[in-house]
Design a protein around this motif. Structure first.
Motif, mmCIF file in Angstrom:
data_model
loop_
_atom_site.group_PDB
_atom_site.id
_atom_site.type_symbol
_atom_site.label_atom_id
_atom_site.label_comp_id
_atom_site.label_asym_id
_atom_site.label_seq_id
_atom_site.Cartn_x
_atom_site.Cartn_y
_atom_site.Cartn_z
ATOM 1 N N ARG A 156 -40.352 -21.771 -35.368
ATOM 2 C CA ARG A 156 -39.890 -21.406 -34.025
ATOM 3 C C ARG A 156 -40.258 -19.973 -33.680
ATOM 4 O O ARG A 156 -40.613 -19.680 -32.541
ATOM 5 C CB ARG A 156 -38.384 -21.602 -33.926
ATOM 6 N N VAL A 157 -40.163 -19.069 -34.642
ATOM 7 C CA VAL A 157 -40.521 -17.665 -34.395
ATOM 8 C C VAL A 157 -42.014 -17.551 -34.098
ATOM 9 O O VAL A 157 -42.419 -16.841 -33.172
ATOM 10 C CB VAL A 157 -40.113 -16.776 -35.594
ATOM 11 N N ILE A 158 -42.836 -18.247 -34.865
ATOM 12 C CA ILE A 158 -44.286 -18.217 -34.616
ATOM 13 C C ILE A 158 -44.595 -18.788 -33.234
ATOM 14 O O ILE A 158 -45.392 -18.219 -32.473
ATOM 15 C CB ILE A 158 -45.038 -18.975 -35.723
ATOM 16 N N LEU A 159 -43.954 -19.903 -32.878
ATOM 17 C CA LEU A 159 -44.167 -20.475 -31.546
ATOM 18 C C LEU A 159 -43.655 -19.543 -30.453
ATOM 19 O O LEU A 159 -44.245 -19.464 -29.379
ATOM 20 C CB LEU A 159 -43.482 -21.838 -31.438
ATOM 21 N N ALA A 160 -42.556 -18.833 -30.731
ATOM 22 C CA ALA A 160 -42.010 -17.899 -29.740
ATOM 23 C C ALA A 160 -42.963 -16.749 -29.467
ATOM 24 O O ALA A 160 -42.965 -16.200 -28.370
ATOM 25 C CB ALA A 160 -40.658 -17.372 -30.210
ATOM 26 N N LEU A 202 -41.728 -22.699 -25.467
ATOM 27 C CA LEU A 202 -41.706 -23.788 -26.443
ATOM 28 C C LEU A 202 -40.748 -23.469 -27.589
ATOM 29 O O LEU A 202 -40.008 -24.339 -28.045
ATOM 30 C CB LEU A 202 -43.105 -24.062 -26.974
ATOM 31 N N GLY A 203 -40.745 -22.242 -28.051
ATOM 32 C CA GLY A 203 -39.800 -21.846 -29.095
ATOM 33 C C GLY A 203 -38.360 -21.989 -28.657
ATOM 34 O O GLY A 203 -37.507 -22.459 -29.405
ATOM 35 N N VAL A 204 -38.071 -21.589 -27.422
ATOM 36 C CA VAL A 204 -36.711 -21.730 -26.888
ATOM 37 C C VAL A 204 -36.365 -23.197 -26.688
ATOM 38 O O VAL A 204 -35.247 -23.621 -26.974
ATOM 39 C CB VAL A 204 -36.559 -20.935 -25.569
ATOM 40 N N PHE A 205 -37.317 -23.990 -26.233
ATOM 41 C CA PHE A 205 -37.079 -25.416 -26.048
ATOM 42 C C PHE A 205 -36.710 -26.092 -27.365
ATOM 43 O O PHE A 205 -35.788 -26.905 -27.423
ATOM 44 C CB PHE A 205 -38.304 -26.093 -25.439
ATOM 45 N N HIS A 229 -37.010 -12.357 -25.243
ATOM 46 C CA HIS A 229 -35.910 -13.291 -24.977
ATOM 47 C C HIS A 229 -35.960 -14.468 -25.943
ATOM 48 O O HIS A 229 -34.930 -14.887 -26.468
ATOM 49 C CB HIS A 229 -35.980 -13.777 -23.528
ATOM 50 N N ALA A 230 -37.133 -15.006 -26.189
ATOM 51 C CA ALA A 230 -37.264 -16.147 -27.113
ATOM 52 C C ALA A 230 -36.825 -15.756 -28.516
ATOM 53 O O ALA A 230 -36.099 -16.517 -29.173
ATOM 54 C CB ALA A 230 -38.694 -16.655 -27.110
ATOM 55 N N LEU A 231 -37.253 -14.614 -28.989
ATOM 56 C CA LEU A 231 -36.842 -14.169 -30.320
ATOM 57 C C LEU A 231 -35.344 -13.937 -30.390
ATOM 58 O O LEU A 231 -34.695 -14.221 -31.395
ATOM 59 C CB LEU A 231 -37.619 -12.919 -30.731
ATOM 60 N N TRP A 232 -34.772 -13.385 -29.339
ATOM 61 C CA TRP A 232 -33.328 -13.164 -29.298
ATOM 62 C C TRP A 232 -32.572 -14.486 -29.377
ATOM 63 O O TRP A 232 -31.607 -14.599 -30.125
ATOM 64 C CB TRP A 232 -32.963 -12.399 -28.030
ATOM 65 N N ILE A 233 -33.027 -15.488 -28.641
ATOM 66 C CA ILE A 233 -32.376 -16.796 -28.662
ATOM 67 C C ILE A 233 -32.502 -17.436 -30.043
ATOM 68 O O ILE A 233 -31.541 -17.985 -30.572
ATOM 69 C CB ILE A 233 -33.000 -17.721 -27.584
ATOM 70 N N ILE A 234 -33.656 -17.350 -30.650
ATOM 71 C CA ILE A 234 -33.883 -18.005 -31.940
ATOM 72 C C ILE A 234 -33.170 -17.293 -33.076
ATOM 73 O O ILE A 234 -32.592 -17.932 -33.957
ATOM 74 C CB ILE A 234 -35.401 -18.120 -32.212
ATOM 75 N N LEU A 235 -33.157 -15.977 -33.072
ATOM 76 C CA LEU A 235 -32.620 -15.208 -34.197
ATOM 77 C C LEU A 235 -31.160 -14.793 -34.040
ATOM 78 O O LEU A 235 -30.633 -14.121 -34.924
ATOM 79 C CB LEU A 235 -33.484 -13.970 -34.437
ATOM 80 N N ARG A 236 -30.493 -15.181 -32.978
ATOM 81 C CA ARG A 236 -29.123 -14.705 -32.749
ATOM 82 C C ARG A 236 -28.089 -15.347 -33.667
ATOM 83 O O ARG A 236 -26.963 -14.896 -33.740
ATOM 84 C CB ARG A 236 -28.718 -14.882 -31.302
ATOM 85 N N ARG A 237 -28.424 -16.387 -34.375
ATOM 86 C CA ARG A 237 -27.458 -17.033 -35.273
ATOM 87 C C ARG A 237 -27.054 -16.139 -36.377
ATOM 88 O O ARG A 237 -27.539 -15.536 -37.132
ATOM 89 C CB ARG A 237 -28.024 -18.321 -35.853
#
Length: 52
Positions: free
Chosen positions: A5-9, A15-18, A44-52
């Motif tokens: 997901r990070v690579i796609l972001a 696509l990463g956010v999706f 924004h995409a990295l923030w959404i993916i890595l916020r966990r």
């Protein structure tokens, strides 16, 4: 799976956010940010993916 997901972001931010959130509000926000500027879309995409 997060690494993919990070690579796609980095290359295709919406696509990463999706893959993380689906077709919710974060996807649409990211799509608009990516259209307005590529770097804000990536951030924004990295923030959404890595916020966990």
């Amino acid at each position: 799976m997060d690494i993919i997901r990070v690579i796609l972001a980095i290359f295709i931010p919406p696509l990463g956010v999706f893959l993380q959130e689906g077709l919710g509000k974060h996807f649409w926000i990211n799509l608009i940010l990516t259209i307005l500027g590529y770097i804000p879309g990536i951030v924004h995409a990295l923030w959404i993916i890595l916020r966990r």
